[in-house]
Design a protein around this motif. Structure first.
Motif, PDB file in Angstrom:
ATOM      1  N   ASP A  37       9.287  -5.239   3.261  1.00 31.35           N
ATOM      2  CA  ASP A  37       8.659  -4.044   3.955  1.00 31.35           C
ATOM      3  C   ASP A  37       9.547  -3.282   5.035  1.00 31.35           C
ATOM      4  OD1 ASP A  37       6.313  -4.438   2.405  1.00 31.35           O
ATOM      5  OD2 ASP A  37       4.940  -5.145   4.209  1.00 31.35           O
ATOM      6  N   ASP A  38       9.404  -2.119   5.089  1.00 30.24           N
ATOM      7  CA  ASP A  38      10.427  -1.550   5.937  1.00 30.24           C
ATOM      8  C   ASP A  38       9.573  -0.372   6.615  1.00 30.24           C
ATOM      9  OD1 ASP A  38      10.023   0.616   4.081  1.00 30.24           O
ATOM     10  OD2 ASP A  38      11.834   0.442   3.290  1.00 30.24           O
ATOM     11  N   GLU A  39      10.237   0.328   7.493  1.00 31.54           N
ATOM     12  CA  GLU A  39       9.686   1.376   8.295  1.00 31.54           C
ATOM     13  C   GLU A  39       8.872   2.422   7.537  1.00 31.54           C
ATOM     14  OE1 GLU A  39       9.610   1.445  11.696  1.00 31.54           O
ATOM     15  OE2 GLU A  39      10.863  -0.311  11.706  1.00 31.54           O
ATOM     16  N   GLY A  40       9.518   2.694   6.211  1.00 35.51           N
ATOM     17  CA  GLY A  40       8.671   3.776   5.353  1.00 35.51           C
ATOM     18  C   GLY A  40       7.416   3.192   5.037  1.00 35.51           C
ATOM     19  N   LYS A  41       7.306   1.862   4.484  1.00 37.41           N
ATOM     20  CA  LYS A  41       5.852   1.419   4.199  1.00 37.41           C
ATOM     21  C   LYS A  41       4.786   1.574   5.579  1.00 37.41           C
ATOM     22  CE  LYS A  41       6.904  -1.046   0.236  1.00 37.41           C
ATOM     23  NZ  LYS A  41       6.664  -2.113  -0.413  1.00 37.41           N
ATOM     24  N   ALA A  42       5.423   1.120   6.674  1.00 42.45           N
ATOM     25  CA  ALA A  42       4.844   1.313   8.010  1.00 42.45           C
ATOM     26  C   ALA A  42       4.143   2.626   8.090  1.00 42.45           C
ATOM     27  CB  ALA A  42       5.290   0.710   9.253  1.00 42.45           C
ATOM     28  N   GLU A  43       5.041   3.663   7.891  1.00 46.15           N
ATOM     29  CA  GLU A  43       4.548   4.944   8.002  1.00 46.15           C
ATOM     30  C   GLU A  43       3.563   5.470   6.640  1.00 46.15           C
ATOM     31  OE1 GLU A  43       3.836   8.961   8.117  1.00 46.15           O
ATOM     32  OE2 GLU A  43       4.447   7.704   9.692  1.00 46.15           O
ATOM     33  N   THR A  44       3.955   4.949   5.536  1.00 48.76           N
ATOM     34  CA  THR A  44       2.801   5.409   4.461  1.00 48.76           C
ATOM     35  C   THR A  44       1.698   4.732   4.707  1.00 48.76           C
ATOM     36  OG1 THR A  44       4.691   5.461   2.753  1.00 48.76           O
ATOM     37  CG2 THR A  44       2.643   4.999   1.700  1.00 48.76           C
ATOM     38  N   LEU A  45       1.558   3.512   5.019  1.00 49.45           N
ATOM     39  CA  LEU A  45       0.301   2.703   5.470  1.00 49.45           C
ATOM     40  C   LEU A  45      -0.513   3.602   6.591  1.00 49.45           C
ATOM     41  CD1 LEU A  45      -1.786   0.527   4.749  1.00 49.45           C
ATOM     42  CD2 LEU A  45      -0.702  -0.824   6.399  1.00 49.45           C
ATOM     43  N   ALA A  46       0.203   3.766   7.491  1.00 51.26           N
ATOM     44  CA  ALA A  46      -0.379   4.604   8.663  1.00 51.26           C
ATOM     45  C   ALA A  46      -1.110   5.983   8.282  1.00 51.26           C
ATOM     46  CB  ALA A  46       0.314   4.837   9.808  1.00 51.26           C
ATOM     47  N   ALA A  47      -0.131   6.574   7.411  1.00 50.13           N
ATOM     48  CA  ALA A  47      -0.629   8.049   7.017  1.00 50.13           C
ATOM     49  C   ALA A  47      -2.008   7.769   6.092  1.00 50.13           C
ATOM     50  CB  ALA A  47       0.494   8.749   6.186  1.00 50.13           C
ATOM     51  N   LYS A  48      -1.938   7.087   5.150  1.00 50.35           N
ATOM     52  CA  LYS A  48      -3.138   6.614   4.376  1.00 50.35           C
ATOM     53  C   LYS A  48      -4.344   6.621   5.152  1.00 50.35           C
ATOM     54  CE  LYS A  48      -4.870   5.595   0.137  1.00 50.35           C
ATOM     55  NZ  LYS A  48      -4.953   6.481  -0.989  1.00 50.35           N
ATOM     56  N   ILE A  49      -4.159   5.391   6.014  1.00 49.85           N
ATOM     57  CA  ILE A  49      -5.465   5.223   6.921  1.00 49.85           C
ATOM     58  C   ILE A  49      -5.851   6.496   7.396  1.00 49.85           C
ATOM     59  CG2 ILE A  49      -6.044   3.586   8.678  1.00 49.85           C
ATOM     60  CD1 ILE A  49      -4.552   1.329   7.227  1.00 49.85           C
ATOM     61  N   ALA A  50      -4.960   6.947   8.102  1.00 49.43           N
ATOM     62  CA  ALA A  50      -5.559   8.188   9.135  1.00 49.43           C
ATOM     63  C   ALA A  50      -6.260   9.119   8.202  1.00 49.43           C
ATOM     64  CB  ALA A  50      -4.049   8.925   9.962  1.00 49.43           C
ATOM     65  N   LYS A  51      -6.024   9.371   7.110  1.00 52.25           N
ATOM     66  CA  LYS A  51      -6.674  10.359   6.129  1.00 52.25           C
ATOM     67  C   LYS A  51      -7.802   9.871   5.126  1.00 52.25           C
ATOM     68  CE  LYS A  51      -2.009  12.134   5.508  1.00 52.25           C
ATOM     69  NZ  LYS A  51      -1.001  12.451   4.544  1.00 52.25           N
ATOM     70  N   ASP A 136     -19.675  -1.214  10.457  1.00 52.63           N
ATOM     71  CA  ASP A 136     -20.581  -0.138  10.173  1.00 52.63           C
ATOM     72  C   ASP A 136     -20.610  -0.048   8.708  1.00 52.63           C
ATOM     73  OD1 ASP A 136     -22.265   2.038  10.438  1.00 52.63           O
ATOM     74  OD2 ASP A 136     -20.178   3.225  10.693  1.00 52.63           O
ATOM     75  N   GLY A 137     -21.835  -0.255   8.070  1.00 53.64           N
ATOM     76  CA  GLY A 137     -22.025   0.074   6.746  1.00 53.64           C
ATOM     77  C   GLY A 137     -22.541  -1.063   5.899  1.00 53.64           C
ATOM     78  N   PRO A 138     -21.934  -2.070   5.828  1.00 51.65           N
ATOM     79  CA  PRO A 138     -20.541  -2.669   6.172  1.00 51.65           C
ATOM     80  C   PRO A 138     -19.586  -1.805   5.166  1.00 51.65           C
ATOM     81  CG  PRO A 138     -21.488  -4.302   5.011  1.00 51.65           C
ATOM     82  CD  PRO A 138     -22.755  -3.365   5.171  1.00 51.65           C
ATOM     83  N   VAL A 139     -18.407  -1.376   5.674  1.00 51.22           N
ATOM     84  CA  VAL A 139     -17.324  -1.126   4.718  1.00 51.22           C
ATOM     85  C   VAL A 139     -16.199  -1.606   5.208  1.00 51.22           C
ATOM     86  CG1 VAL A 139     -15.902   1.044   4.378  1.00 51.22           C
ATOM     87  CG2 VAL A 139     -18.309   1.487   4.951  1.00 51.22           C
ATOM     88  N   THR A 140     -15.451  -2.345   4.194  1.00 47.25           N
ATOM     89  CA  THR A 140     -14.453  -3.114   4.092  1.00 47.25           C
ATOM     90  C   THR A 140     -13.308  -2.779   2.981  1.00 47.25           C
ATOM     91  OG1 THR A 140     -15.674  -4.993   5.475  1.00 47.25           O
ATOM     92  CG2 THR A 140     -13.523  -5.466   4.525  1.00 47.25           C
ATOM     93  N   ILE A 141     -12.228  -2.526   3.414  1.00 47.98           N
ATOM     94  CA  ILE A 141     -11.470  -1.996   2.360  1.00 47.98           C
ATOM     95  C   ILE A 141     -10.102  -2.813   2.562  1.00 47.98           C
ATOM     96  CG2 ILE A 141     -10.147  -0.039   1.149  1.00 47.98           C
ATOM     97  CD1 ILE A 141     -12.455   1.456   2.108  1.00 47.98           C
ATOM     98  N   TRP A 142      -9.443  -3.257   1.326  1.00 47.99           N
ATOM     99  CA  TRP A 142      -7.979  -3.751   1.275  1.00 47.99           C
ATOM    100  C   TRP A 142      -7.171  -2.780   0.886  1.00 47.99           C
ATOM    101  CZ3 TRP A 142      -6.656  -9.068   1.839  1.00 47.99           C
ATOM    102  CH2 TRP A 142      -5.323  -9.293   1.383  1.00 47.99           C
ATOM    103  N   LEU A 143      -6.107  -2.541   1.424  1.00 48.19           N
ATOM    104  CA  LEU A 143      -5.021  -1.701   0.891  1.00 48.19           C
ATOM    105  C   LEU A 143      -3.510  -2.370   1.096  1.00 48.19           C
ATOM    106  CD1 LEU A 143      -5.862   1.080   3.686  1.00 48.19           C
ATOM    107  CD2 LEU A 143      -6.011   1.224   1.024  1.00 48.19           C
ATOM    108  N   ASP A 144      -2.811  -2.355  -0.076  1.00 49.62           N
ATOM    109  CA  ASP A 144      -1.382  -2.529  -0.136  1.00 49.62           C
ATOM    110  C   ASP A 144      -0.680  -1.174  -0.458  1.00 49.62           C
ATOM    111  OD1 ASP A 144      -1.228  -5.476  -0.075  1.00 49.62           O
ATOM    112  OD2 ASP A 144      -2.442  -5.543  -2.063  1.00 49.62           O
ATOM    113  N   VAL A 145       0.482  -1.266   0.294  1.00 48.12           N
ATOM    114  CA  VAL A 145       1.654  -0.210   0.115  1.00 48.12           C
ATOM    115  C   VAL A 145       2.925  -0.807  -0.266  1.00 48.12           C
ATOM    116  CG1 VAL A 145       0.160   1.629   1.441  1.00 48.12           C
ATOM    117  CG2 VAL A 145       1.986   0.397   2.545  1.00 48.12           C
TER     118      VAL A 145
END
Length: 145
Positions: A37-51, A136-145
Motif C-alpha cells: 500500500d502507498d499514499e495513493g491508496k490511503a487517499e483513494t480509500l478516504a475519498a471513497k468513504i467520504a462520498k 446504526d442500522g446495523p450497517v457494516t461494510i468491508w472495503l478494499d482498495v
C-alpha cells in the motif's frame, strides 16, 4: 488498504481508562495498511468513504454520504483485518504492512479524510484499545482498495 466501516450513532476508543477519540453520528472506521500500500491508496480509500452513500435520506433510502449529513469519523488502526485464516487455527498477519509503514499510512488516511471535510478523531496506533459503538442500522461494510 482495507477498512471495515460501521455506521454509528456514537463510537469511542479508550486507552488505559482514557477516552482518546470519539464521534457522534457518523462512522467507526477500522483500517489496516497492507503490504504494497502507498499514499495513493490511503487517499483513494478516504475519498471513497467520504462520498459513500450509506446514510438515509428523507425517504429512508441509503442515499446520503458522511459529508452530506455532516457526520464525523472515528478511525482505529486494526492490523488484524489482514488475518489469513485459510489454514490452521491461528491466523497469520504477514500481509499487513510493517508497523512503521502501517502507522504512516494510517495517519495519512485520517488526514486525507479530514481533507475531504470529515471531522475525524483517531485511536492510538499500536496501543491496546477498547472500542465502544452503537451500530446504526446495523450497517457494516468491508472495503478494499
Amino acid at each position: 488498504m482495507r477498512a471495515l466501516i460501521q455506521r454509528v450513532t456514537h463510537a469511542s476508543v479508550t486507552v488505559k481508562g482514557e477516552v482518546v477519540g470519539q464521534t457522534g453520528p457518523g462512522l467507526l472506521i477500522l483500517v489496516c495498511a497492507m503490504l504494497g500500500d502507498d499514499e495513493g491508496k490511503a487517499e483513494t480509500l478516504a475519498a471513497k468513504i467520504a462520498k459513500l452513500r450509506i446514510f438515509p435520506d428523507d425517504a429512508g433510502k441509503m442515499n446520503r454520504s458522511l459529508r452530506d449529513i455532516g457526520g464525523g469519523a472515528l478511525v482505529v488502526s486494526q492490523f488484524t483485518l489482514a488475518a489469513d485464516t485459510r489454514s490452521g487455527n491461528r491466523p497469520g498477519f504477514s500481509s499487513a504492512a510493517p508497523p512503521d509503514e502501517g502507522k504512516r499510512l494510517y495517519e495519512s488516511f485520517a488526514q486525507n479524510l479530514r481533507s475531504h471535510g470529515v471531522p475525524c478523531e483517531t485511536g492510538r496506533f499500536g496501543a491496546s484499545m477498547q472500542v465502544a459503538l452503537t451500530n446504526d442500522g446495523p450497517v457494516t461494510i468491508w472495503l478494499d482498495v
